[in-house]
Design a protein around this motif. Sequence first.
Motif, PDB file in Angstrom:
ATOM      1  N   SER A 147      92.796  -9.014  28.079  1.00  9.43           N
ATOM      2  CA  SER A 147      92.084  -7.779  27.739  1.00  9.43           C
ATOM      3  C   SER A 147      93.050  -6.767  27.149  1.00  9.43           C
ATOM      4  O   SER A 147      94.281  -6.896  27.281  1.00  9.43           O
ATOM      5  N   GLY A 148      92.490  -5.741  26.507  1.00  7.49           N
ATOM      6  CA  GLY A 148      93.330  -4.676  25.980  1.00  7.49           C
ATOM      7  C   GLY A 148      94.148  -4.031  27.071  1.00  7.49           C
ATOM      8  O   GLY A 148      95.348  -3.777  26.908  1.00  7.49           O
ATOM      9  N   ARG A 178      99.034   6.467  33.261  1.00  5.81           N
ATOM     10  CA  ARG A 178      99.512   6.553  31.881  1.00  5.81           C
ATOM     11  C   ARG A 178      98.793   5.538  31.007  1.00  5.81           C
ATOM     12  O   ARG A 178      98.460   5.836  29.848  1.00  5.81           O
ATOM     13  N   VAL A 179      98.529   4.351  31.526  1.00  5.76           N
ATOM     14  CA  VAL A 179      97.768   3.358  30.775  1.00  5.76           C
ATOM     15  C   VAL A 179      96.376   3.912  30.477  1.00  5.76           C
ATOM     16  O   VAL A 179      95.867   3.788  29.358  1.00  5.76           O
ATOM     17  N   ASP A 180      95.767   4.547  31.471  1.00  5.97           N
ATOM     18  CA  ASP A 180      94.453   5.178  31.266  1.00  5.97           C
ATOM     19  C   ASP A 180      94.525   6.234  30.165  1.00  5.97           C
ATOM     20  O   ASP A 180      93.631   6.330  29.315  1.00  5.97           O
ATOM     21  N   GLU A 181      95.592   7.037  30.185  1.00  7.77           N
ATOM     22  CA  GLU A 181      95.749   8.135  29.227  1.00  7.77           C
ATOM     23  C   GLU A 181      95.817   7.616  27.798  1.00  7.77           C
ATOM     24  O   GLU A 181      95.134   8.138  26.902  1.00  7.77           O
ATOM     25  N   VAL A 182      96.656   6.587  27.558  1.00  9.07           N
ATOM     26  CA  VAL A 182      96.817   6.111  26.180  1.00  9.07           C
ATOM     27  C   VAL A 182      95.562   5.399  25.680  1.00  9.07           C
ATOM     28  O   VAL A 182      95.224   5.475  24.498  1.00  9.07           O
ATOM     29  N   LEU A 183      94.870   4.726  26.577  1.00  7.42           N
ATOM     30  CA  LEU A 183      93.598   4.102  26.188  1.00  7.42           C
ATOM     31  C   LEU A 183      92.588   5.159  25.759  1.00  7.42           C
ATOM     32  O   LEU A 183      91.849   4.978  24.783  1.00  7.42           O
ATOM     33  N   GLU A 184      92.577   6.272  26.465  1.00  2.00           N
ATOM     34  CA  GLU A 184      91.668   7.366  26.129  1.00  2.00           C
ATOM     35  C   GLU A 184      92.056   8.000  24.801  1.00  2.00           C
ATOM     36  O   GLU A 184      91.194   8.287  23.954  1.00  2.00           O
ATOM     37  N   ALA A 226      86.609   2.541  26.509  1.00  4.11           N
ATOM     38  CA  ALA A 226      85.338   1.840  26.723  1.00  4.11           C
ATOM     39  C   ALA A 226      85.441   0.334  26.467  1.00  4.11           C
ATOM     40  O   ALA A 226      84.556  -0.422  26.866  1.00  4.11           O
ATOM     41  N   PHE A 227      86.545  -0.087  25.817  1.00  3.93           N
ATOM     42  CA  PHE A 227      86.698  -1.504  25.450  1.00  3.93           C
ATOM     43  C   PHE A 227      87.892  -2.150  26.149  1.00  3.93           C
ATOM     44  O   PHE A 227      88.280  -3.258  25.800  1.00  3.93           O
ATOM     45  N   GLN A 228      88.460  -1.463  27.133  1.00  2.00           N
ATOM     46  CA  GLN A 228      89.718  -1.912  27.727  1.00  2.00           C
ATOM     47  C   GLN A 228      89.618  -3.252  28.438  1.00  2.00           C
ATOM     48  O   GLN A 228      90.606  -3.987  28.543  1.00  2.00           O
ATOM     49  N   LYS A 229      88.429  -3.630  28.935  1.00  2.00           N
ATOM     50  CA  LYS A 229      88.283  -4.878  29.672  1.00  2.00           C
ATOM     51  C   LYS A 229      87.910  -6.053  28.769  1.00  2.00           C
ATOM     52  O   LYS A 229      87.854  -7.196  29.220  1.00  2.00           O
ATOM     53  N   GLU A 230      87.651  -5.763  27.503  1.00  2.00           N
ATOM     54  CA  GLU A 230      87.314  -6.830  26.559  1.00  2.00           C
ATOM     55  C   GLU A 230      88.580  -7.570  26.108  1.00  2.00           C
ATOM     56  O   GLU A 230      89.646  -6.972  25.966  1.00  2.00           O
ATOM     57  N   LYS A 231      88.446  -8.862  25.861  1.00  2.00           N
ATOM     58  CA  LYS A 231      89.583  -9.637  25.361  1.00  2.00           C
ATOM     59  C   LYS A 231      89.916  -9.200  23.940  1.00  2.00           C
ATOM     60  O   LYS A 231      89.021  -8.911  23.138  1.00  2.00           O
ATOM     61  N   LEU A 257      95.421  -0.412  19.617  1.00  2.00           N
ATOM     62  CA  LEU A 257      96.071  -0.955  20.816  1.00  2.00           C
ATOM     63  C   LEU A 257      97.588  -0.963  20.641  1.00  2.00           C
ATOM     64  O   LEU A 257      98.337  -0.640  21.572  1.00  2.00           O
ATOM     65  N   GLY A 258      98.052  -1.334  19.441  1.00  2.00           N
ATOM     66  CA  GLY A 258      99.484  -1.300  19.157  1.00  2.00           C
ATOM     67  C   GLY A 258     100.036   0.103  19.246  1.00  2.00           C
ATOM     68  O   GLY A 258     101.147   0.329  19.767  1.00  2.00           O
TER      69      GLY A 258
END
Length: 245
Positions: free
Chosen positions: A93-94, A112-118, A124-129, A141-142
């Motif tokens: 996943s992402g 911090r992972v939550d912050e950069v994803l936001e 909203a797509f963090q659990k998708e492969k 993502l990069g």
Amino acid sequence: MNAIVEIRNLTKMFKNTRGIHQVNMTVQQGDIYGFFGPNGAGKTTVMKIMTGLTRAQQGEVKLFGHNVSTHYEQAMAKVGVLIETAEAYNYMSGRKNLELAARFYPQISKQRVDEVLEIVGLAAFQKEKVAGYSLGMKQRLGLAAAMLSKPELLILDEPTNGLDIEGMVHIREIIMHLAKEDKITFLISSHLIHEMELMCNRMGIIHQGRLVREGLVSEISSGSASLEEAYLREIKEVRRLAANA
């Protein structure tokens, strides 16, 4: 203003006779610096030398006052990097990709992972492969991975390459937001001059491995209808001088 990036007399030649020649660049704190030139002009070579991925034959690079060749860890301590294509594990996943990247840094929290994803719009797509991500999502993502360590300088190589208009606008908005709100300095390479004009305050123009112009975007485009027209005028003059040399 403090010089965050100082490049002096950087030279590297390849067997095919292409390369970079005596490149001199300065990126000041707070810049969104556009490194512009056509494909094959030498942008990625300069960035790979800057980040220790390849060695120069001549010259030096300093990041935050530290020489990349002799004090690599100190030079790169406040730097985030996205060179060429954003790489990720498609079967993960992402979020898992970011958690894996976070292991290379000390004390990166789940927050911090939550912050950069936001920030990059992937929460909203963090659990998708990642296999199901579009090219634009993979680029975001990069960018998120490059931001994990809260860098003060982000070096991005063609971050909008291959994206559709919506994807390009999204990446541009993220960069401008980070520059304004988080005071991050950017060095961004591109062959898309319209993107440079929309988001950069300073730029360097590289042509056939040589930096032919550096300055404020407003100065470079002065007297022209657009930055594109100014670039074509600049290159025409470079070719004229070369022909008469």
